[in-house]
Design an enzyme around this catalytic site. Structure first.
Site, PDB file in Angstrom:
ATOM      1  N   ASP A  22       2.502  73.676  63.418  1.00 44.00           N
ATOM      2  CA  ASP A  22       3.835  73.920  62.869  1.00 44.00           C
ATOM      3  C   ASP A  22       4.225  72.714  62.018  1.00 44.00           C
ATOM      4  O   ASP A  22       4.567  71.659  62.552  1.00 44.00           O
ATOM      5  CB  ASP A  22       4.845  74.121  64.013  1.00 44.00           C
ATOM      6  CG  ASP A  22       6.251  74.386  63.470  1.00 44.00           C
ATOM      7  OD1 ASP A  22       6.453  74.298  62.239  1.00 44.00           O
ATOM      8  OD2 ASP A  22       7.152  74.670  64.295  1.00 44.00           O
ATOM      9  N   ASP A  94      13.160  74.752  64.377  1.00 41.98           N
ATOM     10  CA  ASP A  94      12.483  73.455  64.267  1.00 41.98           C
ATOM     11  C   ASP A  94      12.386  72.691  65.589  1.00 41.98           C
ATOM     12  O   ASP A  94      12.810  71.532  65.705  1.00 41.98           O
ATOM     13  CB  ASP A  94      13.191  72.575  63.214  1.00 41.98           C
ATOM     14  CG  ASP A  94      12.967  73.116  61.810  1.00 41.98           C
ATOM     15  OD1 ASP A  94      12.642  74.317  61.678  1.00 41.98           O
ATOM     16  OD2 ASP A  94      13.109  72.346  60.845  1.00 41.98           O
ATOM     17  N   HIS A 137      20.632  67.459  68.194  1.00 39.60           N
ATOM     18  CA  HIS A 137      20.690  68.805  67.584  1.00 39.60           C
ATOM     19  C   HIS A 137      20.866  69.919  68.617  1.00 39.60           C
ATOM     20  O   HIS A 137      21.144  71.065  68.256  1.00 39.60           O
ATOM     21  CB  HIS A 137      19.421  69.088  66.778  1.00 39.60           C
ATOM     22  CG  HIS A 137      19.230  68.162  65.621  1.00 39.60           C
ATOM     23  ND1 HIS A 137      20.168  68.038  64.620  1.00 39.60           N
ATOM     24  CD2 HIS A 137      18.224  67.293  65.316  1.00 39.60           C
ATOM     25  CE1 HIS A 137      19.732  67.134  63.736  1.00 39.60           C
ATOM     26  NE2 HIS A 137      18.567  66.669  64.145  1.00 39.60           N
ATOM     27  N   ASP A 174      21.316  58.462  62.771  1.00 41.00           N
ATOM     28  CA  ASP A 174      20.145  59.276  62.453  1.00 41.00           C
ATOM     29  C   ASP A 174      20.360  59.919  61.077  1.00 41.00           C
ATOM     30  O   ASP A 174      21.499  60.138  60.667  1.00 41.00           O
ATOM     31  CB  ASP A 174      20.003  60.364  63.518  1.00 41.00           C
ATOM     32  CG  ASP A 174      18.716  61.181  63.388  1.00 41.00           C
ATOM     33  OD1 ASP A 174      17.784  60.937  64.168  1.00 41.00           O
ATOM     34  OD2 ASP A 174      18.671  62.085  62.511  1.00 41.00           O
ATOM     35  N   HIS A 176      19.746  62.882  60.179  1.00 46.37           N
ATOM     36  CA  HIS A 176      20.156  64.292  60.274  1.00 46.37           C
ATOM     37  C   HIS A 176      21.544  64.397  60.907  1.00 46.37           C
ATOM     38  O   HIS A 176      21.940  63.541  61.693  1.00 46.37           O
ATOM     39  CB  HIS A 176      19.168  65.083  61.137  1.00 46.37           C
ATOM     40  CG  HIS A 176      17.764  65.061  60.620  1.00 46.37           C
ATOM     41  ND1 HIS A 176      16.817  64.169  61.087  1.00 46.37           N
ATOM     42  CD2 HIS A 176      17.146  65.820  59.685  1.00 46.37           C
ATOM     43  CE1 HIS A 176      15.670  64.377  60.461  1.00 46.37           C
ATOM     44  NE2 HIS A 176      15.837  65.378  59.596  1.00 46.37           N
ATOM     45  N   ASP A 267      15.160  57.635  61.424  1.00 44.01           N
ATOM     46  CA  ASP A 267      14.649  58.357  60.255  1.00 44.01           C
ATOM     47  C   ASP A 267      15.531  58.081  59.039  1.00 44.01           C
ATOM     48  O   ASP A 267      15.250  58.537  57.935  1.00 44.01           O
ATOM     49  CB  ASP A 267      14.551  59.865  60.541  1.00 44.01           C
ATOM     50  CG  ASP A 267      15.724  60.396  61.345  1.00 44.01           C
ATOM     51  OD1 ASP A 267      16.765  59.714  61.416  1.00 44.01           O
ATOM     52  OD2 ASP A 267      15.600  61.505  61.907  1.00 44.01           O
ATOM     53  N   TYR A 307      10.339  58.820  62.254  1.00 41.60           N
ATOM     54  CA  TYR A 307       9.018  59.455  62.213  1.00 41.60           C
ATOM     55  C   TYR A 307       7.956  58.665  61.474  1.00 41.60           C
ATOM     56  O   TYR A 307       6.809  59.087  61.413  1.00 41.60           O
ATOM     57  CB  TYR A 307       9.171  60.878  61.642  1.00 41.60           C
ATOM     58  CG  TYR A 307      10.213  61.626  62.443  1.00 41.60           C
ATOM     59  CD1 TYR A 307       9.916  62.089  63.727  1.00 41.60           C
ATOM     60  CD2 TYR A 307      11.523  61.768  61.980  1.00 41.60           C
ATOM     61  CE1 TYR A 307      10.880  62.695  64.505  1.00 41.60           C
ATOM     62  CE2 TYR A 307      12.497  62.378  62.748  1.00 41.60           C
ATOM     63  CZ  TYR A 307      12.171  62.836  64.013  1.00 41.60           C
ATOM     64  OH  TYR A 307      13.129  63.424  64.787  1.00 41.60           O
TER      65      TYR A 307
END
Ligand code: X5A
Ligand code: ZN
Length: 679
Positions: A22, A94, A137, A174, A176, A267, A307
């Site tokens: 994935d 995700d 998330h 972060d 996101h 990230d 990451y």
């Protein structure tokens, strides 16, 4: 006093991984933890922390945020076949499941709660939890974005319930948007959620309209949700810092939290394949440092994303070193944020204008004609995993390699603080603070400086104190001490001599002057910046290197004082990037609490090379100043008077006068444009 830093980590959390193909999930690997922890070990940082064991969260704790049905469903995953896991996974966006992820997710919450316990019970001052899976998330009934349970959201509820914490600040750095945290607290005024995130006008994952700046919270929670969308990639240290100075910190001080939780995703650092940002790992040293004076230092950082293994490991180390109190690295070339960042800044401030006094008389309307195009192409969150992605090989996309220099070691001088006090004052010094006397060679230096400055000093006591000041500066320069403190009989002479002497070994000096009166400090063509916070209107300034803020109730008004420090002094200071900070206190109404905040914040500059000069009458502040220079936790501010709109206007006026030179003072695109036309 608790002065330790907790490190919470368990290898068990490396024991799950993606078991199929994935492309959206392949970056979330166990090595994220081993690389981070390995770097802490290699740099000798883990042994300087208090290591605290993880534990499993209880059902009751998970249910603080999640629905029973969801918990029961996740409970089944350890017993599922690979095929069942793939099917289960596909209902979410995700994310991936593994037979051991439920166990790890319980440990990730447990680690976070252990951290909260250690901080709240004062076993430690602050700390970091290195966890997998991340949390921000995940939602009431959904896993999402590599997250299973919402670690930080559970921790906020837990702190409220178990420790009766009244106000929690969550800082989500972060890259996101932690939409799960937003959903959890959007109607709750006791939890202030701040997030910046790559957004690109909603084209970037999770591509939600509610991630934009106009989502300020709902009902009673209106004003307590702050979204800063990044509409372009490549944001830099300057962009991040300006959002801290012009959005987060003013609101955070007005909110006055009792606990700070950080959704610490890395990230948002350079090299990351998700974020594509350009802020360097060193920025996290400063973001951490800037949050440490809040909430009496009760700061819990919890790993989210990150990451690029090298960037991640470096950023984690920077964060931990700040938690431990190591000198913050220099940030070269901090200046104006980019246009897109300014646009976001202006929009957020305008959206929050109704809720926060710090924006009331300074924010303008939102940007009417965005310089950047809207490009809403992608759909919402939870894009389906394609069967061929699950089984076949998706095309490898090679990331452009970004390189950046490895952060320099942050070594601390053997002695943190030395103090020169008039005879008899030694018992006021905290433990570990060295007493400093005038070195023999300083007689000549004082004479030479006196000649250069055209000052003939006769008074024995004054000469002696000048020699002490020179001695302290020499020790700082030789890196024998990090910072110094001196109580002096003649403050203006001391400043004059100190500046003159410092300029022989450093390029730029920042003088922060608290109190009324005049200091004759020359700008030396941009090498010296003087910032004064006072109560009596001094004569109007025209120099861009002489800043003065005259507060209605003087520096004694904590809220007004801190507001000027956050939105004026700190941005100027970071842009100047001085080699030395002189903190000068004359008779003034400034409270001990506010002075200590200032002293702590300023230590992020100049590798912590600060010299505090106190007028003799300010002896009552010696102990607190020394403690702050020593790195003791900054006491909680306690209840504060409101920020006065008049002071906000005063600060705003001075900001406008100065933004023609100082890019870090920009808060709108228009402000920057007017500067460019002036050039
Ligand atoms: C915790 C975190 C990112 C998910 C990205 C999915 N999640 N495209 O950084
Ligand atoms: Zn992330």
């Amino acid at each position: 006093m608790a002065s330790k830093t907790a490190l919470i980590y368990d290898e068990e959390m490396t024991r799950y991984k993606l078991l199929w193909v994935d492309p959206a999930c392949k970056i979330e690997v166990p090595e994220r933890l081993t690389a981070s922890y390995g770097a802490l070990l290699a740099k000798g940082l883990s042994e300087r922390c208090v290591s605290i064991p993880v534990r499993q969260a209880t059902d009751e704790e998970i249910l603080l945020v999640h629905r029973q049905e969801y918990l029961e469903a996740v409970k089944q995953t350890p017993h599922m076949t690979l095929e069942d896991l793939m099917t289960f996974t596909q209902q979410y966006g995700d994310v991936y499941f593994h037979p051991n992820i439920f166990h790890c997710a319980k440990l990730a919450i447990g680690a976070t709660l252990q951290l909260v316990d250690s901080v709240m019970t004062e076993k430690v001052r602050n700390g970091i939890a290195l966890v997998r899976p991340p949390g921000h998330h995940s939602q009431r009934s959904a896993a999402n974005g590599f997250c299973v349970f919402n670690n930080v959201a559970i921790a906020a509820h837990y702190a409220k319930k178990r420790y009766s914490v009244k106000r929690v600040l969550i800082v989500d750095w972060d890259v996101h948007h932690g939409q799960g945290v937003q959903y959890c607290f959007e109607e709750d005024p006791s939890v202030l959620y701040f997030s910046w995130h790559r957004f690109e006008h909603q084209s970037f994952w999770p591509s939600l309209p509610e991630s934009d700046y106009d989502n300020v919270g709902k009902g009673k929670g209106a004003g307590f949700n702050i979204n800063v969308p990044w509409n372009k990639v490549g944001m830099t240290n300057s962009d991040y810092l300006s959002v801290f100075f012009h959005v987060l910190l003013p609101v955070a001080y007005e909110f006055n939290p009792e606990l700070v939780l950080v959704s610490a995703g890395f990230d948002s650092a350079i090299g990351d394949p998700e974020g594509h940002m350009c802020a360097t790992p060193e920025i996290f040293a400063h973001l951490t440092h800037l949050l440490m004076p809040l909430a009496g230092g009760r700061l819990c950082t919890v790993l989210e994303g990150g990451y690029h293994l090298t960037s991640l490991a470096q950023s984690v180390c920077q964060t931990v070193q700040s938690l431990l109190g190591d000198p913050a690295p220099l940030l070269p070339s901090v200046s104006s944020p980019c246009d897109s960042a300014l646009e976001s800044l202006q929009n957020v401030r305008s959206a929050h204008q109704p809720y926060w006094t710090c924006f009331k008389h300074s924010a303008t309307a939102p940007v009417s004609e965005p310089s950047t195009k809207h490009c809403r192409t992608q759909g919402g969150a939870g894009e389906e995993v394609q069967p061929e992605q699950l089984t076949g090989q998706a095309e490898e996309q090679t990331e452009e390699e970004v390189v950046w220099p490895e952060p320099l070691p942050r070594t601390a001088p053997p002695v943190r603080t030395a103090a020169a006090l008039p005879a008899g004052g030694e018992d006021t010094l905290p433990q570990g603070c060295r007493r400093s006397v005038e070195a023999p060679h300083t007689m000549g230096t004082v004479q030479r400086l006196g000649d250069e400055l055209n000052e003939e000093v006769k008074d024995e006591r004054v000469v002696r104190s000048l020699r002490q000041v020179i001695s302290l500066l020499d020790q700082v320069e030789k890196k024998e001490i990090r910072n110094g403190l001196a109580v002096v009989p003649d403050i203006s002479l001391a400043v004059k001599f100190a500046v003159q002497h410092a300029l022989s070994s450093t390029d730029r000096v920042l003088v922060v002057f608290v109190g009324d009166g005049e200091l004759s400090v020359d700008s030396h063509d941009g090498r010296v910046l003087l910032v004064q916070i006072c109560s009596k209107q001094p004569k109007p300034q025209t120099s861009q290197y002489h800043v003065s803020v005259c507060l209605k109730q003087g520096p004694g008004d904590v809220a007004g004082f801190l507001h000027s420090v956050l939105v004026l002094l700190l941005p100027l200071a970071y842009e100047l990037s001085p080699g030395l900070v002189l903190e000068v206190l004359v008779h003034s109404s400034v409270t001990e609490a506010a002075w200590v905040q200032l002293t702590s914040l300023l230590q992020g500059l100049a590798l912590g090379h600060t010299l505090a000069l106190l007028q003799e009458s300010q002896g009552a502040l010696v102990r607190a100043s020394a403690a702050s220079l020593m790195g003791d936790p900054v006491p909680a501010l306690g209840p504060q008077g409101p920020l006065s709109p008049e002071d906000v206007r005063t600060v705003e006026e001075e900001r406008r006068r100065l933004e023609v030179t100082w890019g870090m003072l920009h808060t709108s695109v228009a402000g920057k444009k007017s500067l460019e036309q002036n050039k």
